[in-house]
Design a protein around this motif. Structure first.
Motif, PDB file in Angstrom:
ATOM      1  N   VAL A 160      29.146  41.017 -18.035  1.00  0.00           N
ATOM      2  CA  VAL A 160      28.243  41.418 -18.868  1.00  0.00           C
ATOM      3  C   VAL A 160      27.965  40.008 -19.258  1.00  0.00           C
ATOM      4  N   GLU A 161      26.309  39.871 -18.884  1.00  0.00           N
ATOM      5  CA  GLU A 161      25.580  38.454 -19.091  1.00  0.00           C
ATOM      6  C   GLU A 161      25.396  38.557 -20.961  1.00  0.00           C
ATOM      7  N   GLY A 162      25.856  37.505 -21.249  1.00  0.00           N
ATOM      8  CA  GLY A 162      25.164  38.143 -22.858  1.00  0.00           C
ATOM      9  C   GLY A 162      26.784  37.898 -23.813  1.00  0.00           C
ATOM     10  N   LEU A 163      27.759  37.546 -22.660  1.00  0.00           N
ATOM     11  CA  LEU A 163      29.474  37.745 -23.188  1.00  0.00           C
ATOM     12  C   LEU A 163      30.118  36.315 -23.100  1.00  0.00           C
ATOM     13  N   GLN A 164      29.190  35.699 -21.893  1.00  0.00           N
ATOM     14  CA  GLN A 164      30.098  34.136 -21.709  1.00  0.00           C
ATOM     15  C   GLN A 164      28.953  33.053 -22.388  1.00  0.00           C
ATOM     16  N   LEU A 165      28.861  33.309 -23.576  1.00  0.00           N
ATOM     17  CA  LEU A 165      28.591  32.599 -24.538  1.00  0.00           C
ATOM     18  C   LEU A 165      28.876  30.956 -24.899  1.00  0.00           C
ATOM     19  N   SER A 166      29.984  31.079 -24.267  1.00  0.00           N
ATOM     20  CA  SER A 166      30.865  29.160 -24.671  1.00  0.00           C
ATOM     21  C   SER A 166      30.360  28.159 -23.183  1.00  0.00           C
ATOM     22  N   GLU A 167      29.452  29.464 -22.176  1.00  0.00           N
ATOM     23  CA  GLU A 167      29.122  28.454 -21.019  1.00  0.00           C
ATOM     24  C   GLU A 167      28.124  27.645 -21.987  1.00  0.00           C
ATOM     25  N   ALA A 168      27.304  27.915 -23.585  1.00  0.00           N
ATOM     26  CA  ALA A 168      26.808  27.055 -23.467  1.00  0.00           C
ATOM     27  C   ALA A 168      27.124  26.289 -23.463  1.00  0.00           C
ATOM     28  N   GLY A 185      25.661  41.478  -9.148  1.00  0.00           N
ATOM     29  CA  GLY A 185      26.513  41.905  -9.549  1.00  0.00           C
ATOM     30  C   GLY A 185      27.074  42.066 -12.135  1.00  0.00           C
ATOM     31  N   ALA A 186      25.570  42.289 -12.704  1.00  0.00           N
ATOM     32  CA  ALA A 186      26.129  41.496 -13.749  1.00  0.00           C
ATOM     33  C   ALA A 186      24.780  42.630 -14.603  1.00  0.00           C
ATOM     34  N   VAL A 187      25.248  42.978 -15.626  1.00  0.00           N
ATOM     35  CA  VAL A 187      24.487  44.194 -16.378  1.00  0.00           C
ATOM     36  C   VAL A 187      24.069  43.156 -17.552  1.00  0.00           C
ATOM     37  N   ARG A 188      23.445  43.071 -18.005  1.00  0.00           N
ATOM     38  CA  ARG A 188      21.786  42.616 -19.454  1.00  0.00           C
ATOM     39  C   ARG A 188      21.700  43.701 -20.124  1.00  0.00           C
ATOM     40  N   VAL A 189      21.813  43.242 -21.821  1.00  0.00           N
ATOM     41  CA  VAL A 189      21.442  44.329 -22.846  1.00  0.00           C
ATOM     42  C   VAL A 189      20.451  43.759 -23.236  1.00  0.00           C
ATOM     43  N   HIS A 190      18.819  44.486 -23.325  1.00  0.00           N
ATOM     44  CA  HIS A 190      17.967  43.208 -24.636  1.00  0.00           C
ATOM     45  C   HIS A 190      17.722  44.677 -24.862  1.00  0.00           C
ATOM     46  N   ASN A 191      17.589  44.138 -26.603  1.00  0.00           N
ATOM     47  CA  ASN A 191      16.910  44.587 -27.727  1.00  0.00           C
ATOM     48  C   ASN A 191      15.436  44.960 -27.573  1.00  0.00           C
ATOM     49  N   VAL A 192      14.868  46.419 -27.503  1.00  0.00           N
ATOM     50  CA  VAL A 192      13.722  46.634 -27.064  1.00  0.00           C
ATOM     51  C   VAL A 192      12.586  46.087 -28.056  1.00  0.00           C
ATOM     52  N   ILE A 193      13.152  45.946 -29.001  1.00  0.00           N
ATOM     53  CA  ILE A 193      11.845  45.643 -30.453  1.00  0.00           C
ATOM     54  C   ILE A 193      11.423  44.484 -30.274  1.00  0.00           C
ATOM     55  N   THR A 226      36.463  49.826 -16.548  1.00  0.00           N
ATOM     56  CA  THR A 226      34.550  49.863 -14.473  1.00  0.00           C
ATOM     57  C   THR A 226      33.652  49.796 -15.870  1.00  0.00           C
ATOM     58  N   ILE A 227      33.130  48.455 -15.301  1.00  0.00           N
ATOM     59  CA  ILE A 227      31.474  48.469 -16.653  1.00  0.00           C
ATOM     60  C   ILE A 227      30.731  49.449 -16.003  1.00  0.00           C
ATOM     61  N   LEU A 228      30.170  50.547 -17.423  1.00  0.00           N
ATOM     62  CA  LEU A 228      29.482  51.225 -16.444  1.00  0.00           C
ATOM     63  C   LEU A 228      27.741  51.544 -17.265  1.00  0.00           C
ATOM     64  N   VAL A 229      26.962  51.290 -16.387  1.00  0.00           N
ATOM     65  CA  VAL A 229      25.349  51.229 -16.433  1.00  0.00           C
ATOM     66  C   VAL A 229      25.045  52.245 -17.118  1.00  0.00           C
ATOM     67  N   PRO A 230      24.029  52.831 -17.443  1.00  0.00           N
ATOM     68  CA  PRO A 230      23.673  54.037 -18.022  1.00  0.00           C
ATOM     69  C   PRO A 230      22.517  54.248 -17.603  1.00  0.00           C
ATOM     70  N   ALA A 231      22.155  55.323 -16.512  1.00  0.00           N
ATOM     71  CA  ALA A 231      21.307  55.383 -15.489  1.00  0.00           C
ATOM     72  C   ALA A 231      19.913  56.523 -15.855  1.00  0.00           C
ATOM     73  N   ARG A 232      20.119  57.190 -17.227  1.00  0.00           N
ATOM     74  CA  ARG A 232      19.651  57.779 -17.624  1.00  0.00           C
ATOM     75  C   ARG A 232      19.873  57.816 -18.896  1.00  0.00           C
TER      76      ARG A 232
END
Lengths: 392, 243
Positions: free
Chosen positions: B57-65, A335-343, A358-364
């Motif tokens: 959104v993971e990465g924003l609940q950082l206080s858990e650290a 149920g989560a979304v996580r985003v990373h910098n690709v570089i 509502t959290i939107l996650v891109p599909a494309r």
């Protein structure tokens, strides 16, 4: 009195009654034509897209399946009034053209011809009187304009993909061992077809490159003309079972093909070089902006650019690659979304914390920053046009 | 042997059965057609089933650290300090070394004032030598010398080479700092130390600290060894928010 004619009369009556109950399907307007009006603009006040897409006008083309994309134009059908209505929409949210097909003609593909021109190929189903099986045809249009390019040409069955691969359905009683056929995107002529004797199998067509295989060799053909591009011996990998669609769809990983083989469940192929990039890939995508390739495999998530390894990180078994673009990779984990910098691989702060909805996650995500978001059954398009009142 | 009546009885169910079968077939066909189903001529590109929207959104609940554990040997400052800084670091990371030299002393001033708690987490993304150094620093911590040992590993704002992070070199460093070398070696190799290091590492990786250094200051992420004023400003804001 013989009962035969009596039974026949009853059956005829039932047929007529049932057909009448279903109602006559409207006749589709098959040729591409202009839309009646602009697409409806989505109210985004209760939605929470990633920061790069906030402030962009979002439209709802009504697509019932995920759109395919090339050269600034998306295409997908919507089921409407017993018809399939294909709508080609550009990254500005403008409808380029619409075309209709019967309700069960939902097959389509976006590909490119020998000149690199993006094409939309739509299938059509015909039911000739007195013929037991349907006849399926394919017609190509220029994706940007809807201008006809070739066809209709008869194909052995519905669109099967990837790319311009068509096949008889598995429940076809006339099925033989060779059923998949791939068309030349430039002409619509048959480029390769499976036969029961040669053992050749058609895996897919990837924007101008066709993959075929026998028991031990994977071969790439130029889709225009059929010249061999390269071969990969498959001694260590066994027979290729199938071509897999990555979640980002074929064009999102342009230049890559994901295959399933006997001993390599995720054989990731570099189509240009004819090399195996990964043998356990679950998904892969290419960032159109940076050229970074991100691969999800059994060991985790990995990024490479120009063949150089950038970073790797562990992921859970349920991690999925949702989309890649704008130098950000979007992952879904339960149920989560996580985003990373690709570089850098660093976690990116891609969603405004204070924003609700509502959290939107891109599909494309396209190279220029438009994006498709799936929200329930809807496939929404974040255009490159700012929302009224938005800055920038 | 069949009689004429038997034959008629059979026919009496044959007709309705055929009608029912045809009706079922036709109704099924009509339904599939109306739904635009794939059938024998439909698309081979079905839409994926609608996926529910993410709820977080993971990465924003950082206080858990933040752990706020009074038994935490890799921490400085009061457990109930108004602001907490969690540092995700690696002893082979040159930027971590530079940050420790340039910014950590500034943050320690706030620790001394009772306004900040610092909690150290080694994520060891650079491999076995990093993990070995992390175990060594924990062994030093068990003799009450974590920060001295940490400072020595990053002496002058530089990381040690991999050879300087061998078990022998790490033990020698402990001895130089006046620690009991035998106890140090035992603690460094202990199961408890390994578990604690692994726990800290997983905490960092679980929060997405895959590159170092990464910080969580007042619940907000700071990525990379940014200049000291960035940390000072973030601390000031966090302190103001806490008061």
């Amino acid at each position: 009195m013989s009962r035969g004619p009596h039974i026949l009369a009853i059956l005829t009556a039932v047929l007529v009654a049932l057909t009448g109950c279903a109602g006559a399907a409207p006749e589709p307007v098959r040729d591409p034509h202009p839309a009646d009006g602009p697409l409806p603009v989505v109210d985004t006040s209760a939605l929470r897209p990633p920061t790069p897409f906030t402030g962009l006008r979002m439209v709802d083309p009504g697509w019932s399946v995920a759109p395919q994309y090339a050269d600034g134009v998306f295409l997908a059908p919507a089921a409407r009034e017993d018809l399939q209505r294909f709508t080609a929409v550009d990254v500005q949210g403008e409808v380029r053209w619409v075309a209709e097909r019967p309700a069960d003609s939902t097959g389509f593909a976006v590909t490119a011809d020998a000149d690199g021109r993006a094409l939309a190929v739509l299938t059509d189903v015909h039911r000739p009187a007195g013929v037991a099986s349907d006849k399926v045809t394919a017609t190509a249009y220029e994706l940007a304009t809807g201008d006809p390019v070739w066809g209709p040409v008869e194909v052995p069955g519905p669109h099967a993909g990837p790319g311009l691969v068509f096949a008889r359905s598995s429940d076809d009683s006339a099925r033989t061992s060779g059923t998949r056929t791939v068309l030349d995107p430039t002409t619509g002529r048959v480029l390769a077809s499976e036969s029961g004797t040669s053992g050749q199998r058609v895996l897919g067509e990837y924007h101008g490159t066709v993959l075929v295989t026998d028991d031990r060799t994977l071969t790439a053909l130029n889709a225009t003309g059929g010249q061999e591009l390269w071969q990969i011996p498959l001694a260590e990998h066994g027979r290729v079972r199938t071509a897999i669609h990555p979640s980002g769809a074929a064009a999102a990983a342009e230049g890559l093909a994901l295959l399933e083989a006997e001993h390599s469940p995720g054989l990731l192929i570099d189509l240009r070089k004819g090399s195996i990039l990964n043998e356990t890939a679950r998904d892969a995508a290419v960032d159109p902006g940076t050229g970074t390739v991100v691969v999800l495999d059994e060991a985790g998530l990995h990024a490479t650019r120009d063949g150089q390894h950038l970073w790797s990180l562990p992921v859970t078994d349920d991690t999925r690659l949702a989309a890649l673009g704008g130098a950000l990779v979007y992952l879904r984990e339960g149920g989560a979304v996580r985003v990373h910098n690709v570089i850098t691989g660093e976690v990116a702060d891609a969603y405004t914390p204070a924003m609700a909805g509502t959290i939107l996650v891109p599909a494309r995500i396209t190279a220029d920053g438009a994006a498709v978001f799936t929200e329930g059954p809807r496939h929404l398009l974040a255009t490159l046009v700012p929302e009224p009142g938005a800055s920038g | 042997m069949s009689t004429g009546n038997d034959s008629r009885k059979k026919r009496t169910w044959v007709v309705p059965a055929v009608l029912v079968a045809v009706a079922v077939l036709l109704v099924g066909t009509v339904i599939v057609s109306a739904l635009g189903g794939t059938g024998s001529t439909g698309a081979a590109e079905p839409s994926a089933p609608a996926e529910p929207a993410p709820t977080r959104v993971e990465g924003l609940q950082l206080s858990e650290a933040e752990r706020h554990d009074p038994e935490d040997l890799l921490a400085a400052g009061p457990v109930d300090a108004p602001v907490t800084l969690v540092v995700f670091s690696d002893y082979q990371c040159p930027f971590c070394a530079r940050w420790s030299e340039e910014t950590l002393p500034l943050m320690m001033e706030h620790v001394d004032a009772g306004d900040l708690r610092i909690e150290w987490r080694d994520v060891n993304v650079f491999g076995p030598a990093s993990e070995r150094a992390a175990r060594a620093s924990y062994a030093a911590a068990r003799q009450g010398a974590f920060w001295e040992y940490h400072d020595a590993l990053f002496e002058g704002g530089h990381k040690r080479s991999e050879a300087q992070l061998s078990e022998e070199a790490l033990t020698a460093l402990a001895e130089e700092l006046g620690l009991d070398p035998d106890q140090f070696s035992e603690d460094m190799a202990s199961e408890q130390t390994a578990e604690q290091i692994a726990t800290n590492e997983q905490l960092g990786l679980g929060l997405g600290a895959y590159s170092t250094p990464m910080f969580v200051l007042g619940g907000q992420p700071i990525v990379g060894a940014q200049p000291s004023p960035v940390f000072q400003e973030a601390f000031d804001q966090a302190l103001a928010a806490a008061e």
